[in-house]
Design a protein around this motif. Structure first.
Motif, mmCIF file in Angstrom:
data_model
loop_
_atom_site.group_PDB
_atom_site.id
_atom_site.type_symbol
_atom_site.label_atom_id
_atom_site.label_comp_id
_atom_site.label_asym_id
_atom_site.label_seq_id
_atom_site.Cartn_x
_atom_site.Cartn_y
_atom_site.Cartn_z
ATOM 1 N N ILE A 1 0.855 -1.194 0.000
ATOM 2 C CA ILE A 1 0.000 0.000 0.000
ATOM 3 C C ILE A 1 0.887 1.238 0.000
ATOM 4 C CG2 ILE A 1 -1.693 1.324 1.318
ATOM 5 C CD1 ILE A 1 -2.769 -1.343 2.363
ATOM 6 N N ARG B 1 -7.444 5.977 -4.942
ATOM 7 C CA ARG B 1 -6.370 5.822 -5.923
ATOM 8 C C ARG B 1 -5.547 4.563 -5.649
ATOM 9 N NH1 ARG B 1 -2.146 10.559 -5.916
ATOM 10 N NH2 ARG B 1 -1.729 9.621 -3.879
ATOM 11 N N SER B 2 -5.303 4.272 -4.389
ATOM 12 C CA SER B 2 -4.476 3.122 -4.028
ATOM 13 C C SER B 2 -5.174 1.801 -4.301
ATOM 14 C CB SER B 2 -4.085 3.213 -2.549
ATOM 15 O OG SER B 2 -3.394 4.414 -2.271
ATOM 16 N N LEU B 3 -6.508 1.802 -4.278
ATOM 17 C CA LEU B 3 -7.273 0.571 -4.471
ATOM 18 C C LEU B 3 -7.653 0.322 -5.922
ATOM 19 C CD1 LEU B 3 -9.768 1.027 -1.490
ATOM 20 C CD2 LEU B 3 -7.847 -0.570 -1.563
ATOM 21 N N HIS C 1 -6.798 9.407 -1.464
ATOM 22 C CA HIS C 1 -5.634 8.522 -1.540
ATOM 23 C C HIS C 1 -6.052 7.056 -1.507
ATOM 24 C CE1 HIS C 1 -1.633 6.911 -0.898
ATOM 25 N NE2 HIS C 1 -2.118 6.221 0.121
ATOM 26 N N ALA C 2 -7.025 6.721 -0.670
ATOM 27 C CA ALA C 2 -7.486 5.335 -0.587
ATOM 28 C C ALA C 2 -8.072 4.876 -1.922
ATOM 29 C CB ALA C 2 -8.517 5.192 0.528
ATOM 30 N N THR D 1 -6.980 2.715 3.764
ATOM 31 C CA THR D 1 -6.795 1.941 2.536
ATOM 32 C C THR D 1 -6.740 0.447 2.841
ATOM 33 O OG1 THR D 1 -5.586 3.773 1.510
ATOM 34 C CG2 THR D 1 -5.314 1.593 0.534
ATOM 35 N N LEU E 1 -2.829 -6.139 -4.750
ATOM 36 C CA LEU E 1 -2.159 -4.848 -4.585
ATOM 37 C C LEU E 1 -0.732 -4.961 -5.089
ATOM 38 C CD1 LEU E 1 -3.553 -4.338 -1.029
ATOM 39 C CD2 LEU E 1 -3.922 -2.677 -2.857
ATOM 40 N N SER F 1 -4.104 7.403 6.156
ATOM 41 C CA SER F 1 -4.364 7.035 4.765
ATOM 42 C C SER F 1 -3.993 5.578 4.503
ATOM 43 C CB SER F 1 -3.619 7.973 3.812
ATOM 44 O OG SER F 1 -2.227 7.717 3.793
ATOM 45 N N ALA G 1 -9.186 -2.429 1.568
ATOM 46 C CA ALA G 1 -8.606 -3.525 0.784
ATOM 47 C C ALA G 1 -8.976 -4.877 1.388
ATOM 48 C CB ALA G 1 -7.088 -3.372 0.718
#
Length: 394
Positions: A39, A160-162, A157-158, A355, A368, A351, A359
């Motif tokens: 992450i 975008r990260s997922l 941010h979460a 996330t 991921l 963040s 996830a």
């Protein structure tokens, strides 16, 4: 199918979501340390001066003002440009306020969602992550960095990260034949949505009528927006599997109580994830654990409650996980609740944690890939087989 079998089938479709809600201890797939390490942190995107996620929100944004419109556009543009696979919808309402007399003030809720590509209306449940993006009318030039600019940036941010992991998971599931027809596992119909709510703050003083303008409007509209009669979820609000509300986050050393017994299991998942991050030396902040009620006695429950955007949803039967510290940050509703008074290490750690929670809920373990969002980086291939394991914890 024969008619009698069809009746049993439809009964099972309606009963299954309730059964899942009543069995929160079954088969929740824990995210691996490898996925936690993958992450990405927000990097410079949380810089309070020019970070592309946080900085544009750090301005006065009272509903109906130019600042509010700028922040709305910032949130919308981010999803439309960086995350084009997400659906973006606006829900509008107007209301008079004690501070503005007969003038109708506009309130605009932003709904960002992403569902499995085979999902149909009424057949998808959504993990719902929430923060309000408006700021308070007084004191003059109030920014509300913890309240709730930082939570909004955390949710950006979460998402975008997922995003890429969701694509990989759903493409793998399609390769395994999911969504080709028939009744799939209910876990195959799990999506995610992010609500940026307007008008949380009171214009004069907190009352039932002078507060939660956007949340009250959206909850009522979702309750009255019905799905087809044979749907698993009969309206928009019943498709919310868990309402996770972030507020007043960004000060160092937060202490978040467990407010509701029915979602204490989810609270404990957050606490476990926090400890895993600390064990991996992946958090920047230090200090005591953020979730002191981990071992709370559920047989002698004293939950307490804080008025916030979840209230209109909870009144309609939505399960709520309220992530708000008690005591509040020292700068609460003070003019110095600004970027300079944020503890960026803590914001960054939040963040990662939010996330990871999402996830884990979405069963993204192994999908991921390690990559820094701002600077890029070498990616690693997913380490999980195509078919994800079912989860019955909703």
């Amino acid at each position: 199918m024969q008619p009698d079998h069809m009746a049993v089938f439809h009964l099972w479709r309606f009963a299954l979501p309730l059964l899942l809600l009543l069995s929160p201890s079954n088969a929740y797939t824990r995210i691996s340390n490898e996925s936690l390490r993958a992450i990405p942190g927000p990097g410079d995107d949380f810089n309070i001066k020019d970070g592309k996620l946080l900085a544009p929100i750090l301005q006065p944004r009272v509903p109906g003002t130019a600042g509010s419109i700028k922040v709305q556009n910032h949130l919308i543009d981010f999803f439309k440009t960086a995350l084009p696979k997400w659906d973006v919808a606006l829900q509008n309402s107007t209301s008079r306020t004690p501070a503005t007399g007969k003038k109708e003030i506009p309130f605009v809720n932003l709904i960002m969602s992403r569902d499995p590509p085979w999902a149909t209306v009424g057949e998808v449940s959504r993990l719902t992550l929430v923060a309000h993006y408006d700021s308070k009318l007084t004191p003059v030039d109030f920014i509300g960095a913890t309240d709730s600019a930082a939570p909004c940036a955390i949710l950006m941010h979460a998402a975008r990260s997922l995003d890429s992991a969701l694509t990989r998971k759903w493409e793998a599931m399609q390769a395994d034949g999911v969504g080709e027809g028939g009744f799939d596992n209910i876990e195959d119909h799990t999506g995610i949505q992010i609500l940026f709510l307007d008008g949380e703050e009171a214009f004069v003083s907190w009352t039932d009528d002078d507060s939660l303008y956007g949340a009250r409007s959206l909850a009522a509209e979702m309750e009255s927006t019905f799905h087809p009669a044979t749907s698993t979820y009969h309206n928009q609000i019943s498709s919310i599997s868990l309402f996770v509300l972030l507020d007043l986050l960004g000060a160092a050393g937060p202490k978040v109580p467990s407010y509701y017994k029915t979602t204490h299991w989810a609270y404990k998942k957050l606490a476990v994830l926090e400890q895993h991050f600390r064990d991996l030396s992946a958090f920047q902040s230090s200090g005591d654990p953020w979730f002191p009620d981990f071992n709370k006695d559920e047989d002698r429950w004293m939950g307490g409650m804080i008025q916030d955007d979840h209230i209109p949803f909870m009144a309609r039967g939505v399960e709520v996980l309220h992530i708000i510290p008690t005591p509040f940050p020292r700068v609460w509703h003070q003019v110095d609740d600004d970027g300079e008074h944020l503890d960026i290490k803590t914001v960054s750690d939040w963040s990662l944690l939010i996330t990871a929670f999402a996830a884990e809920w979405m069963d993204l373990d192994g999908f991921l890939e390690a990559a820094e969002p701002s600077q890029g980086g070498k990616e690693t291939k997913p380490n999980k087989s195509h078919r994800v394991q079912g989860r019955t914890e909703l």
